[in-house]
Design a protein around this motif. Structure first.
Motif: not given
Length: 349
Positions: A193-194, A219-220, A180-183, A188-189
């Motif tokens: 893949x993440x 994120x930090x 979710x954080x990678x998105x 969001x696409x």
């Protein structure tokens, strides 16, 4: 070995002792040794303040006498400063040879006490082939531990090297973003893949207790993404604006020496802090992580059951025990409540 301010190393003390026994005043010998080994240079007034912490240089008279004697021996020189407008006092270029001439038996000691310089190199843009290739080489040279944060790097890039080091006894820790954080970071696409890449990392860590991967939803925690600390001393750091650029847009620098530096410790502290919040990949590792993190809730629950059972026959004792349980619970929950408040404040900012 940790030394307090002004403390000399055993090797430095050996050279000071040798010079003193050869007839050099001890304060002069101390000044000469630290000027050589620690590369001190300052305008005179600042230098006299700087050396005040060293043994036998703790009085004004001793410092002035040592500096005067060192000047007469041409062990220190005054160099004009382009910026300060004042002369800079520094060790003479041939100070090592002059000290070795007085105590030739200790020439090797004099050479060895020179403080090692940290090697700081700008390796280039992350897109340059040499930067990418040398990164894998550095990982393969690890002897004790690897700490590497990344957002959603593919396990195909370095997994084989990391597995080999883990099997050789090196502690490997990789910190990644949740899907979710990678998105949120990459779009969001990229969530699917993440997830695929996290499954790949999880597969590589199976059966390898030294190889651990955790995911963070903060994120930090990934401000240092695409960097790595190797053996607690060699730091490969990717420099970029993490608010608008990808880590692949950065410039890689490398900071290394035989021991840790302030930069490597700063990175280590940030990584360890993020690691403590992150969740392991894999069902069993996640289960063990939950037990280690929240065992006290189970203990409190068991205590509540015991208290409820005792309350029927021993109400007074039950009240005392319940008071203790509540106090313990409040103590445990306090940092969690503070953390929740800080998170809420950040969301509103």
């Amino acid at each position: 070995m940790k030394l307090g301010a002004g403390a000399l190393t055993p090797q430095e003390i050996t050279v000071v002792d040798a010079l003193s026994q050869a007839g050099v005043q001890r304060e002069t010998a101390t000044l000469a040794v630290v000027m050589w080994s620690r590369r001190h240079l300052r305008p005179e007034a600042e230098l006299l303040d700087l050396i005040a912490n060293y043994p036998v240089l703790d009085t004004v008279d001793n410092r002035n006498r040592a500096l005067r004697d060192a000047r007469e021996r041409n062990w220190v020189v005054d160099v004009p400063s382009k910026f300060q407008g004042k002369a800079i006092v520094q060790a003479a270029a041939d100070l090592e040879e002059k000290l070795a001439a007085i105590v030739p038996v200790y020439a090797g000691h004099i050479r060895q006490i020179r403080r090692e310089e940290a090697s700081v190199r700008v390796l280039g843009h992350m897109g340059e082939p040499d930067v990418f290739d040398s990164f894998a080489t550095r990982l393969g040279e690890a002897r004790s531990d690897i700490a590497m944060p990344a957002i959603m790097t593919s396990p195909l890039s370095a997994a084989d090297v990391l597995k080999a080091r883990a099997e050789a006894g090196v502690k490997v820790r990789i910190l990644l973003a949740t899907a979710d954080l990678a998105g949120d970071i990459r779009g969001s696409s990229m969530v699917a893949e993440a997830k695929k890449r996290l499954d790949g990392w999880n597969l590589h860590t199976r059966g390898r207790p030294n190889f651990q991967v955790r995911v963070t939803r903060h994120r930090d925690d990934l401000r240092d993404a695409s960097s790595a600390l190797i053996d607690g001393s060699l730091l490969r750091y990717d420099v970029y604006d993490d608010t608008v650029e990808r880590s692949t847009d950065g410039t890689m620098i490398e900071v290394g020496r035989s021991g840790a530096t302030n930069l490597s410790r700063m990175f280590q502290d940030r990584f360890d802090d993020a690691w403590s919040r992150a969740r392991p990949l894999g069902v069993w590792r996640s289960f063990g992580w939950v037990l280690r993190r929240w065992w006290w809730l189970g203990l409190v629950g068991a205590g509540v059951v015991v208290v409820a059972t005792m309350n029927v026959k021993h109400p007074t004792a039950t009240s005392l025990i319940l008071g203790g349980v509540i106090g313990y619970l409040v103590n445990k929950l306090d940092p969690l409540l503070k953390g929740a408040k800080n998170w809420w404040d950040r969301q509103r900012a």
